[in-house]
Motif scaffolding. Structure first.
Motif, PDB file in Angstrom:
ATOM      1  N   VAL A  89       1.398   6.899 -17.693  1.00 59.31           N
ATOM      2  CA  VAL A  89       0.605   5.770 -17.229  1.00 59.31           C
ATOM      3  C   VAL A  89       1.072   5.309 -15.851  1.00 59.31           C
ATOM      4  O   VAL A  89       0.272   4.823 -15.042  1.00 59.31           O
ATOM      5  N   ILE A  90       2.342   5.483 -15.538  1.00 61.47           N
ATOM      6  CA  ILE A  90       2.857   5.080 -14.229  1.00 61.47           C
ATOM      7  C   ILE A  90       2.238   5.926 -13.126  1.00 61.47           C
ATOM      8  O   ILE A  90       1.878   5.416 -12.052  1.00 61.47           O
ATOM      9  N   ASP A  91       2.098   7.227 -13.357  1.00 62.71           N
ATOM     10  CA  ASP A  91       1.450   8.093 -12.370  1.00 62.71           C
ATOM     11  C   ASP A  91       0.013   7.647 -12.119  1.00 62.71           C
ATOM     12  O   ASP A  91      -0.466   7.639 -10.975  1.00 62.71           O
ATOM     13  N   LEU A  92      -0.680   7.282 -13.176  1.00 58.43           N
ATOM     14  CA  LEU A  92      -2.063   6.851 -13.042  1.00 58.43           C
ATOM     15  C   LEU A  92      -2.163   5.517 -12.312  1.00 58.43           C
ATOM     16  O   LEU A  92      -3.046   5.313 -11.469  1.00 58.43           O
ATOM     17  N   LEU A  93      -1.249   4.608 -12.630  1.00 61.59           N
ATOM     18  CA  LEU A  93      -1.267   3.315 -11.956  1.00 61.59           C
ATOM     19  C   LEU A  93      -0.942   3.459 -10.477  1.00 61.59           C
ATOM     20  O   LEU A  93      -1.502   2.750  -9.631  1.00 61.59           O
ATOM     21  N   ALA A  94      -0.046   4.368 -10.150  1.00 59.42           N
ATOM     22  CA  ALA A  94       0.290   4.592  -8.745  1.00 59.42           C
ATOM     23  C   ALA A  94      -0.944   5.034  -7.963  1.00 59.42           C
ATOM     24  O   ALA A  94      -1.167   4.590  -6.829  1.00 59.42           O
TER      25      ALA A  94
END
Length: 300
Positions: A77-82
């Motif tokens: 999810v962090i990759d997507l939020l970035a």
């Protein structure tokens, strides 16, 4: 994992929209994202630690660029939020290459098996609990001070976002393991949640005191529905372990109150948002067809 990540992504998009557009203003550019948490958001900090909690081998990363330390088949999810925020996916703090200009878009301090309490997950070996993650952030801050003026740094930090995904290990790798930890003997469920929240609050204040102002505090998902608990508890087939999920209510409800407290004017200029991941995953479990699954319990 993909369905969970997409749901978190959608949920956080809404939360960001609400937080930044409460007065109808367009969302400002976010300079950086700082990540604190556990295996749900770890992207390689445990790779070189003396730890059993690692994901730097297949099948992890089979839908990504290979194993990186992410506890996922692909992006977290962090990759997507970035991508949403227009910043690079924050590199892991423990990687020696994470220095200089690489940290300007943020850093990921999350560590698998790490918890709010220092001792949570210690049977896995080395890991970075929340207190150590905050120290690691302060180390990054020392580097940032050499790259910008004090005024620019204050503005940079106040516009950056801190994402906090913690608490699960304090239960599944502490409170729910009475043969390894004494917490369940020393505290009832309500008392233990208060213990966690008091430790959590102190670290939030520490992060606020050095300049961070925007926080997403993600609650704990329904741990009574994960294989770990389904395999070790007596329960009806096809049902989650209700008493486990009920215990988590004390923490999640307390975290909502903590968010309200941090937003009540005692921390000027700050925005604290609660991420209701329990409700989000609960919707997957109760309505699997909405997410392309026919049976949610065999897909988790």
């Amino acid at each position: 994992m993909v369905n969970f990540c997409c749901l978190w992504f959608t949920m956080f998009c809404f939360l960001l929209h609400y937080a930044y557009n409460a007065k109808g203003s367009p969302p400002p550019k976010v300079p950086a994202m700082f990540v604190f948490g556990d295996s749900l958001v770890d992207n390689g900090n445990n790779n070189d630690l003396n730890s059993f909690a690692k994901a730097n081998y297949y099948p992890y990363g089979i839908d990504f660029r290979g194993p990186t330390g992410r506890f996922s088949n692909g992006e977290t999810v962090i990759d997507l939020l970035a991508k949403l925020l227009g910043v690079p996916s924050p590199p892991p703090f423990a990687n020696p290459a994470t220095s200089g200009s690489r940290i300007l878009g943020g850093v990921n301090y999350a560590s698998a098996a790490g918890g709010i309490l220092d001792e949570s997950g210690q049977h896995f070996g080395d890991r970075f609990p929340l207190s150590r993650q905050v120290i690691n952030f302060e180390n990054s801050l020392s580097q940032l001070r050499t790259m910008m003026s004090g005024r620019d740094l204050n503005q940079y930090l106040s516009r950056s976002i801190a994402i906090m995904v913690l608490g699960s290990n304090d239960y599944i790798n502490n409170y729910f393991l009475p043969f390894l930890y004494t917490t369940s003997y020393n505290y009832n469920a309500s008392e233990f949640a208060n213990l966690l929240l008091n430790h959590y609050a102190r670290q939030l204040v520490a992060l606020y005191s050095v300049g961070l102002r925007k926080f997403l505090l993600v609650g704990i998902g329904p741990l009574g529905c994960i294989p770990n608990q389904l395999a070790t508890s007596k329960h009806d087939p096809g049902r989650c372990v209700d008493n486990v999920n009920q215990m988590l209510g004390f923490f999640n409800q307390g975290l909502v109150k903590l968010v309200d407290y941090m937003n009540n004017g005692t921390h000027p200029g700050s925005i604290f948002v609660y991420g209701n991941v329990y409700g989000a995953i609960g919707d997957i479990l109760n309505n699997p067809s909405k997410y392309g699954m026919s049976n949610s319990h065999t897909s988790i």
